[in-house]
Design an enzyme around this catalytic site. Sequence first.
Site, PDB file in Angstrom:
ATOM      1  N   ASP A 101       0.838  -1.210   0.000  1.00 23.30           N
ATOM      2  CA  ASP A 101       0.000   0.000   0.000  1.00 23.30           C
ATOM      3  C   ASP A 101       0.864   1.248   0.000  1.00 23.30           C
ATOM      4  O   ASP A 101       1.896   1.292   0.653  1.00 23.30           O
ATOM      5  CB  ASP A 101      -0.879   0.054   1.259  1.00 23.30           C
ATOM      6  CG  ASP A 101      -1.846  -1.120   1.301  1.00 23.30           C
ATOM      7  OD1 ASP A 101      -1.772  -1.957   0.388  1.00 23.30           O
ATOM      8  OD2 ASP A 101      -2.627  -1.197   2.251  1.00 23.30           O
ATOM      9  N   LYS A 137      -6.283   9.763  11.679  1.00 24.67           N
ATOM     10  CA  LYS A 137      -5.912   9.014  10.484  1.00 24.67           C
ATOM     11  C   LYS A 137      -6.881   9.196   9.320  1.00 24.67           C
ATOM     12  O   LYS A 137      -6.505   9.621   8.230  1.00 24.67           O
ATOM     13  CB  LYS A 137      -5.785   7.527  10.815  1.00 24.67           C
ATOM     14  CG  LYS A 137      -5.450   6.703   9.583  1.00 24.67           C
ATOM     15  CD  LYS A 137      -5.149   5.258   9.891  1.00 24.67           C
ATOM     16  CE  LYS A 137      -5.000   4.522   8.563  1.00 24.67           C
ATOM     17  NZ  LYS A 137      -4.691   3.116   8.719  1.00 24.67           N
ATOM     18  N   ASP A 195      -5.203   1.919  -4.583  1.00 23.99           N
ATOM     19  CA  ASP A 195      -3.813   2.248  -4.285  1.00 23.99           C
ATOM     20  C   ASP A 195      -3.165   1.167  -3.418  1.00 23.99           C
ATOM     21  O   ASP A 195      -2.235   1.415  -2.691  1.00 23.99           O
ATOM     22  CB  ASP A 195      -3.700   3.625  -3.634  1.00 23.99           C
ATOM     23  CG  ASP A 195      -4.601   3.738  -2.415  1.00 23.99           C
ATOM     24  OD1 ASP A 195      -5.251   2.735  -2.078  1.00 23.99           O
ATOM     25  OD2 ASP A 195      -4.654   4.815  -1.816  1.00 23.99           O
TER      26      ASP A 195
END
Lengths: 341, 1327
Positions: B923, B992, B1167
């Site tokens: 990732d 986050k 991604d």
Amino acid sequence: MSLAVRDLKTLSKIKHYYGFKYVLNPAVNEAILEKLQLEKTYGNRARWKVLDLYPGPSQQAALFYNRYKPGQYAMMESRPDFFQHLSQEFAESPLEIYNKDPYEWSSYVDLIDRSQAFVPEKQSLDHINDKFLCLANLTSTGHEGLLMQWYACIGNRNWIQRFGRVKMLLWVPTTAAIKLLGVPGSLSRSKCSVVREAFTETKLVATSDTKEIKQFDSSVMHANNPIIFSNKDVWPSREKGISLLEVDPKAHDIDLDNWEYVTKHLLILKKTPLLEALDSLGHGGKDYFKSKIEDKELLRKTPGELTNDEFIYITGLFANWPFKPDIYMDFVDIYQEESIM
Amino acid sequence: MLRSFSRSACRVTAIQRRFITSKGSKLLKPASDTHMSMESSQNSLGAHGGLDFMKSSQISMSPGFDPYDMSHASAVKSMTQSRDVMQLWSLLEACLYSKYMKRAFSILQSLYLVGPHRHYFIDDYNMYLASYVENGFAKSIADLDRKLSDDLQNSFPACEYNDKTLSIMIHNALRSEEVNDSVLRSINTYLKMNMKGIKSIISHVDVLTVRDYEILLGELKVIKSSDIPDATRVLVEKNISARQPASADEEGQESPVLNRTNTLNDKRSAPSRVEDLTKGIEPAKMAELEVESSISLDEAVQSLEKDAAKLTAVDTLGMRVVRHTLLGLDLNEKQREKIAQFHFKAEENLLNLDQKSSIDFFEIYRSLKSDAERAKFDEILESFNQERQKALENRATDAAKERWKHDFEEARARGDISIEKRLNVKLWKWYNAMLPLLKEEVKNSAEVMSGKVKNSTKRLSQEEIKQNRARLDYGPYLQLVEPEKMCVITILELLKLNSTGGVIEGMRTARAVISVGKAIEMEFRSEQLLKNESQLFKDVNKKSHEFKKYVQRAKSKFRSYKIEESKVVWPQAARAKIGSIMISMLIHVAKVDLEGIDPVTKQKVYGEAPAFSHGYQYHNGSKLGVLKIHRSLIQQLNGERLIASVQPQLLPMLVKPRDWKNWKSGGYYYNQSSLIRSKDSPEQMAYLKAVSDANAIDTVYKGLNVLGETAWTVNRKVFNIMSEVWNSGKDFLDIPGIQEKLELLPPPPRDADPSVHREWKLKNKELANKFSSNRSIRCDSNYKLEIARAFLGEKFYFPHNLDFRGRAYPLSPHFNHLGNDMSRGLLIFWKGKRLGPQGLTWLKVHLSNLFGFDKAPLVERISFAESHLEDIRDSAENPLNGKGWWLKADKPWQALATCIELNEAYKLENPEDFISHQPVHQDGTCNGLQHYAALGGDIEGATQVNLIPNDRPQDVYSHVAKLVQARLEAAAAKGDEQAKVLRDKITRKVVKQTVMTNVYGVTYVGATLQIEKQLSNIFDDRKYSLELSKYLAKHVFAAVRELFHGAHLIQDWLAECANRISKSIRLDVDEKSFKNGNKPDFMSSVIWTTPLGLPIVQPYREATKKQVTTNLQTVFISDPFSVNPVNARRQKAGFPPNFIHSLDASHMLLSAAACGDQGLTFASVHDSYWTHACDVDLMNSSLREQFIKLHEVDLIERLKNEFDERYKNYVQIARIDRRSVLARRIIDIRSKLSKELGRPATLADEIYMEKKRSQLLESQSLEDQEKGKQMVTTVSVVETISNLKELETKKTDGSALMILVPMKLPEIPPKGNFDVQDLRNSRYFFS
DNA sequence: GAGTTTCCTAGGGACAATATCATTAACAGAGGA
DNA sequence: TTCTCTGTTAATGATATAAGTCCTAGGAAGGCT
């Protein structure tokens, strides 16, 4: 002592009207009070309590007080500009001003139960409460919802209506008055007019001379013979007018939950023959009601033509339907899911 | 280095190139032609890293190409026309299929009248003519000749025939009983009439049948073998030789297909485009090879099967071969036995679980010893699956019906009359009740349409007249699919939609009617393909196995030809109407048996009620049509496996998806899917089509095909555990438990305070919300599990396509690797690879990552896994009853899968020898920020997201958390109460999600909710935590902004560009855009081209919805063809994240292509990139290389050039002070203009004037150019002013003057010093 | 008097839909020129 | 025969519905430094 009555010119200097409209011609207000003949209902002036909600520029309040001098006159107003205006205007008067928002249910609990500042007399349901009157102005379009809830409160016998059948004098937008006063079969027949019919005796006392008033059912105009005043007497004046309603609550024993479900659903299909419309009440509605309703003439009517008594009749059948749907699941929750990755 | 320096070079070239191409193209030609002419000059264009950007962006900006963004009036006109055309097409198609030739002809006449469409009219006429011939309306050759000449001369004089018309004529001629001289004469005439050569006529495999070719080639000898398209040719030749064994040799010699010069006219038949299964091998050779092998196989089958004692009868020869080959492999006894007993019936539905005697192909495959055997196995499985896929895609509805019938008959045999009958028994009854009703309706509407029923002749009631009028609308669509199928579809769709749309026990009517309509349309499409297919191949000898291959290949060619050709979709309104007819019929007949208590007598009563009921519900005062499902049925549905109702188009594929070759050809075999799923944006489709036709997006196709090639299978071990958990019915991890029914709170007494009533309502809504969201999660999990169950042991693939920004998604929505942790945990690669030393460590790293321990250096992550070996073993061997270590992971199911994998590996003497199927993920560190950092050359940002080599990976989230902490300390010091409360609560986790989504343009509100989710664990008071979240969100935003300053400059720049573009006006607008005074409708959406050449059009426009009357109620649907003003807000808010997404999508596709080239198995979740553990290093280096390749060019600069070019001459509206000099000059010009016009000039007039000026300036003639320079317009005056900014005012009152100014995009923020080449050594870039 | 703050209001959003009424456009047919 | 007028119908637009009303941005004003 008499309170000063300010004219439109003075009162229009108040900066914000917060979307509300008020009749600011003393003559019109006097004529209205004259017409209402409140003295017939409220014999004991000393023990008469009046609650004025959203008094605003308070011209009506001053006139009212001067005329009747009730034992207690309480105003509930929290909008800064108006509150300030009231504070100045009635600083030295017996009129009470409470800086509370009439929109909040808690304001009434505070005023009546908690602080005991305004305690009306509770009376039985066989007559209009003769010690408690409620005045209010709900002319802002944004507050139409509140108006409708107040009507619902009459049926529920809660809010201030827990003190018996409390008469209310309500200033409302003319469009709302039209909706509320719709009669069976008329164009403006809607759920709220059935509510009005079920819980109250509502009269049109006065209305401004705007063009919407054509939409009042002619029977209403005929029976109530309202005062028609110039829209110029309204401030701030726009093309839409306002009306004054005299609301006398009625006693009733309606099975409210079922009744609400039935009226709400039937009135969606206002112009569909009842037999068809009944099918939308639940699985197999058409068959069930067809077997229960003897009067075939009734089945040919449309929901928009039904009187409240007929709605009550249908509600009764509905309540006894073994396979009736769950009326408390009658809502949707849009906007969840729809997240297709 | 300063940006301005590097940025200008590229611009000059772009403009020059445009100049060249614009001269070369003709304005009025259709878009595709224009692009062809451009193709020749393309070689010189590929300067930028070999990506397709240049080629593609030029196509979409070429002068002749202007699909949508034109002036309002013309856009409206052309769009209404194209809507009309679409409607006419779908009607035409429907009429042709149901043989209403008369009506079809009159539709043709209407189509003919649509001017701009004239160019393509002949296609429609051909469609009509073909149907005319096929249905036997042409009595003779002469008959059709007459018709054709009559039609073309009288009815459609401006229309000319083309080669396809001729092929239809030939086909008709060959239909006649005997092929005599006159037939030959006619055919020769037709052939001579060709427009682009005989070959072009012959190329229409969708018209000419194999038999036709045989006659033309074998008997009449009027065509050359080499003229026949490849795939068909082999078939034809084989067929001829089969018929005429004597002459076989002769023909055979002629046939070798070496002629490669035939690509001029028909691209589709280009021999270089080899069919799906035979990639890379020349077809002819391939064919030879196969003939040989299969013939020998045929013989061997006989001998081998004699020995096999208890083989289950397998009817087709093809399947015998499959089984034979399987048995020929090196297998153990048990496997052999299984195979021997396996039916190999392709028709057996994959989803019929109870009837499927399953065979674990994966297990067999894994047990094979050599690569050769595995290859052989794969090949044979592929050919078996080919058949199964076809059956799956085509026989889904039949299969469902059969099952109902089966269950019904079984129940009847048992004499089962209990009230709780099985669901299927009910369904079968409904089906049988509905069918006659539907047939009647089909008949009635057929009569109405053929004009037999005249409203005047018979005395009909008002309602019947109305009904007949409606029948005229939906009638044609009703005739297309067999009534039997439509019934099944309707029932399945409704069951599937149970509890969707927030309705508690039912669904939204609008959604239901459209879904049913759409499902019927889908059925029609795939049926249509199949029908045509069998029609054309009916004469082909199918008995021998050897022929099958050819037929299959030819069919597959034919299919993609046909799929590409189809252009019609039913209008949404038509779908709704059809759907409503079907549903109202079902409502009528579908009943359930009930028991209940009579409220009066308190007795038990029995009865019957409709299973579905149509009604309404209110939401915020607006009505919502709902279709309620009866509660007794709901309870039954909860227990059922509804897998059968999943449309096959929504399942993974058993064979490799069709390669993407074209914007609407790829994916499933019998269903069309388009490359980009832009929901109803004809605008983007137009751009896409143009670039696709010019072959400018081949890299995109290549990348997608790599994704599609990845074969998967289900991780059986994980599946078993999951299944166990599921069957317990309890909630576990993110699977909610079974819940019986929604229990609501009892209402409070009527006279309770209104606030109490309000509370009660809110609480109940919350309960219902919770209930239905749990239900839908459980239901979704059920789908996933059931699909996984059906695909246990199977080899399957995910066909992919793109969303409008170019991100790739699997077409099968329920079960795929993009799904939640559960889906991901269930999936492993079909192919296995030996771990090796690197693989083993990567597997450990992977496990560590899944535990959320992903920001430490690799060594630490490895030791994390190694220190937990005991836990791993326990988790793997005792997942449910052990210590449950895996449950603590961030992604538990995947962690479990990895634990199992590691545990298995460690069982070996040398774990490195383990053959691993587990995908390992890599990732990006906040991939969006990585792109931003690269775009802005922002060193600090680049460091934070690991673009710059470092021995420890950087953790953005912790860093931001620290920054926020510091801000709070500062605020707290100043006495900020909220800061004081929050200062010790800031963790990485809290910030986050917000940091991550910040890049993707999360709004303030969204961020607040995200943070609130975290804070709600700490604070009980919801209101208070929401308040704190708001406060914190502000700080997080500020901190991110501070940390990624460069990124935010870019982000702001992008947003400002979008803002200006979406508030700009094209010069050729007209008054209609100005209908509301001086507030014109803005029509330009943001359009850009990705580095791979994919044109992206932001689809955000103000949708206009209309009410459409259907049988049940009116439904509110939007018309995709209406031209609407853009939604500037959304355009602006969407552009920065969309642009970044288009970049990460490009990066993904590039990486996919690169990995495919290296033979890696590759999968991606936007991604997050997956491959085998042993290949991670290889993949990582590819990822970096491709990222560098992508960012080597200054993408921002290029974007600006593209914008400048695309939005050249656009103007925008500004306000300036009325008293300024400029204002006075403009007022002056305006008054002059008014005088000329003899009326007050409007903004529209000014724009027209400016348009004239720009036309003059761009004219070829110097004289005109000079004139243009002389012209003074309100805009030209502004151009002379340099201090426009200062003059602008925000006032909206009389002191401000609205003026037009040229649209100018803001200057690009300066680029920093980060050099993307540095990335090459950054090993934590992706990890 | 410039700048900051406060408070109001509009206005965007999800009347993320549907029944019914009012108005307009289209059309056909009759009758007159 | 063609044209105009009129009545009819289809199409489109408007409005009410229920009934706690969300939030935030932007601007004006007012009171402060």
